[in-house]
Design a protein around this motif. Sequence first.
Motif, PDB file in Angstrom:
ATOM      1  N   GLY A  14      22.800  57.856  11.974  1.00 34.89           N
ATOM      2  CA  GLY A  14      23.572  56.551  12.486  1.00 34.89           C
ATOM      3  C   GLY A  14      22.578  55.297  12.622  1.00 34.89           C
ATOM      4  N   VAL A  15      21.388  55.639  12.135  1.00 35.79           N
ATOM      5  CA  VAL A  15      20.390  54.426  12.369  1.00 35.79           C
ATOM      6  C   VAL A  15      21.056  53.177  11.711  1.00 35.79           C
ATOM      7  CG1 VAL A  15      17.908  53.627  11.813  1.00 35.79           C
ATOM      8  CG2 VAL A  15      18.424  55.978  12.523  1.00 35.79           C
ATOM      9  N   THR A  16      20.992  51.940  12.185  1.00 36.88           N
ATOM     10  CA  THR A  16      21.448  50.775  11.623  1.00 36.88           C
ATOM     11  C   THR A  16      20.274  50.134  10.778  1.00 36.88           C
ATOM     12  OG1 THR A  16      20.671  49.629  13.281  1.00 36.88           O
ATOM     13  CG2 THR A  16      23.163  50.467  13.407  1.00 36.88           C
ATOM     14  N   ARG A  17      20.633  48.963   9.950  1.00 34.33           N
ATOM     15  CA  ARG A  17      19.704  48.481   9.054  1.00 34.33           C
ATOM     16  C   ARG A  17      18.730  47.766  10.204  1.00 34.33           C
ATOM     17  NH1 ARG A  17      18.643  46.539   4.424  1.00 34.33           N
ATOM     18  NH2 ARG A  17      17.671  44.453   4.445  1.00 34.33           N
ATOM     19  N   ARG A  18      19.210  47.156  11.289  1.00 35.61           N
ATOM     20  CA  ARG A  18      17.982  46.493  12.202  1.00 35.61           C
ATOM     21  C   ARG A  18      17.312  47.483  12.901  1.00 35.61           C
ATOM     22  NH1 ARG A  18      15.868  41.585  12.400  1.00 35.61           N
ATOM     23  NH2 ARG A  18      17.730  40.481  12.862  1.00 35.61           N
ATOM     24  N   GLY A  19      17.959  48.667  13.166  1.00 36.15           N
ATOM     25  CA  GLY A  19      17.366  49.791  13.759  1.00 36.15           C
ATOM     26  C   GLY A  19      15.836  50.101  12.631  1.00 36.15           C
ATOM     27  N   ALA A  20      16.389  50.062  11.454  1.00 37.71           N
ATOM     28  CA  ALA A  20      15.454  50.672  10.107  1.00 37.71           C
ATOM     29  C   ALA A  20      14.322  49.495  10.477  1.00 37.71           C
ATOM     30  CB  ALA A  20      16.122  50.798   8.968  1.00 37.71           C
ATOM     31  N   GLU A  21      14.551  48.330  10.592  1.00 35.47           N
ATOM     32  CA  GLU A  21      13.638  47.220  10.345  1.00 35.47           C
ATOM     33  C   GLU A  21      12.606  47.663  11.800  1.00 35.47           C
ATOM     34  OE1 GLU A  21      15.877  43.589   8.376  1.00 35.47           O
ATOM     35  OE2 GLU A  21      16.020  43.747  10.418  1.00 35.47           O
ATOM     36  N   LEU A  30       3.141  47.763  15.870  1.00 40.94           N
ATOM     37  CA  LEU A  30       3.275  46.619  16.352  1.00 40.94           C
ATOM     38  C   LEU A  30       4.002  46.807  17.879  1.00 40.94           C
ATOM     39  CD1 LEU A  30       2.985  45.555  13.575  1.00 40.94           C
ATOM     40  CD2 LEU A  30       4.982  43.982  14.206  1.00 40.94           C
ATOM     41  N   THR A  31       3.620  45.912  18.802  1.00 34.71           N
ATOM     42  CA  THR A  31       4.168  46.018  20.168  1.00 34.71           C
ATOM     43  C   THR A  31       5.519  45.424  20.171  1.00 34.71           C
ATOM     44  OG1 THR A  31       3.562  43.967  20.889  1.00 34.71           O
ATOM     45  CG2 THR A  31       1.797  45.571  21.193  1.00 34.71           C
ATOM     46  N   ASN A  32       6.349  45.924  21.180  1.00 28.21           N
ATOM     47  CA  ASN A  32       7.749  45.429  21.141  1.00 28.21           C
ATOM     48  C   ASN A  32       7.861  43.854  21.193  1.00 28.21           C
ATOM     49  OD1 ASN A  32       8.591  48.161  21.293  1.00 28.21           O
ATOM     50  ND2 ASN A  32       9.131  48.067  23.768  1.00 28.21           N
ATOM     51  N   ARG A  33       6.774  43.141  21.952  1.00 24.91           N
ATOM     52  CA  ARG A  33       6.758  41.675  21.658  1.00 24.91           C
ATOM     53  C   ARG A  33       6.594  41.237  20.377  1.00 24.91           C
ATOM     54  NH1 ARG A  33       8.783  37.308  22.481  1.00 24.91           N
ATOM     55  NH2 ARG A  33       9.832  38.862  24.087  1.00 24.91           N
ATOM     56  N   GLU A  34       5.536  41.737  19.723  1.00 30.36           N
ATOM     57  CA  GLU A  34       5.365  41.531  18.516  1.00 30.36           C
ATOM     58  C   GLU A  34       6.486  41.614  17.323  1.00 30.36           C
ATOM     59  OE1 GLU A  34       0.403  42.293  18.079  1.00 30.36           O
ATOM     60  OE2 GLU A  34       1.940  44.001  17.862  1.00 30.36           O
ATOM     61  N   ILE A  35       7.257  42.781  17.613  1.00 28.26           N
ATOM     62  CA  ILE A  35       8.312  42.909  16.827  1.00 28.26           C
ATOM     63  C   ILE A  35       9.299  42.014  16.979  1.00 28.26           C
ATOM     64  CG2 ILE A  35      10.250  44.582  16.232  1.00 28.26           C
ATOM     65  CD1 ILE A  35       8.170  46.969  17.109  1.00 28.26           C
ATOM     66  N   LEU A  39      11.031  39.551  14.437  1.00 27.56           N
ATOM     67  CA  LEU A  39      12.473  39.796  13.942  1.00 27.56           C
ATOM     68  C   LEU A  39      13.479  38.678  14.656  1.00 27.56           C
ATOM     69  CD1 LEU A  39      13.026  43.572  13.883  1.00 27.56           C
ATOM     70  CD2 LEU A  39      12.519  42.134  11.985  1.00 27.56           C
ATOM     71  N   ARG A  40      12.838  37.829  15.662  1.00 27.58           N
ATOM     72  CA  ARG A  40      13.554  36.778  16.373  1.00 27.58           C
ATOM     73  C   ARG A  40      14.565  37.597  17.099  1.00 27.58           C
ATOM     74  NH1 ARG A  40      13.679  32.894  11.204  1.00 27.58           N
ATOM     75  NH2 ARG A  40      11.541  32.292  11.221  1.00 27.58           N
ATOM     76  N   LEU A  41      13.989  38.420  17.837  1.00 28.33           N
ATOM     77  CA  LEU A  41      14.923  38.757  18.815  1.00 28.33           C
ATOM     78  C   LEU A  41      14.188  38.848  20.133  1.00 28.33           C
ATOM     79  CD1 LEU A  41      15.394  42.445  17.062  1.00 28.33           C
ATOM     80  CD2 LEU A  41      17.168  40.443  17.008  1.00 28.33           C
TER      81      LEU A  41
END
Length: 79
Positions: A14-21, A30-35, A39-41
Amino acid sequence: MKDAALPEASRSAGVTRRGAEVFWLVGDRLTNREIADRLRLSERTVESHVSSLLRKLGHPATPPAELLEAVKAADAGPG
């Protein structure tokens, strides 16, 4: 960025496309901040994606980098 495709086992989980990114960027260490920036999240959204990946693909105590290696190995199948 790498293709956001995941192994079949991951898609079945059930991994989504965004989850895959997020998955691939975690694999690039990459750190969560860098991700989040890439991804502009929000950083909190990235944390949610990582948490979801760990629930779907591994154990909540599994470090994300180890999770990535485990999924790659499982996709490769028996040697």
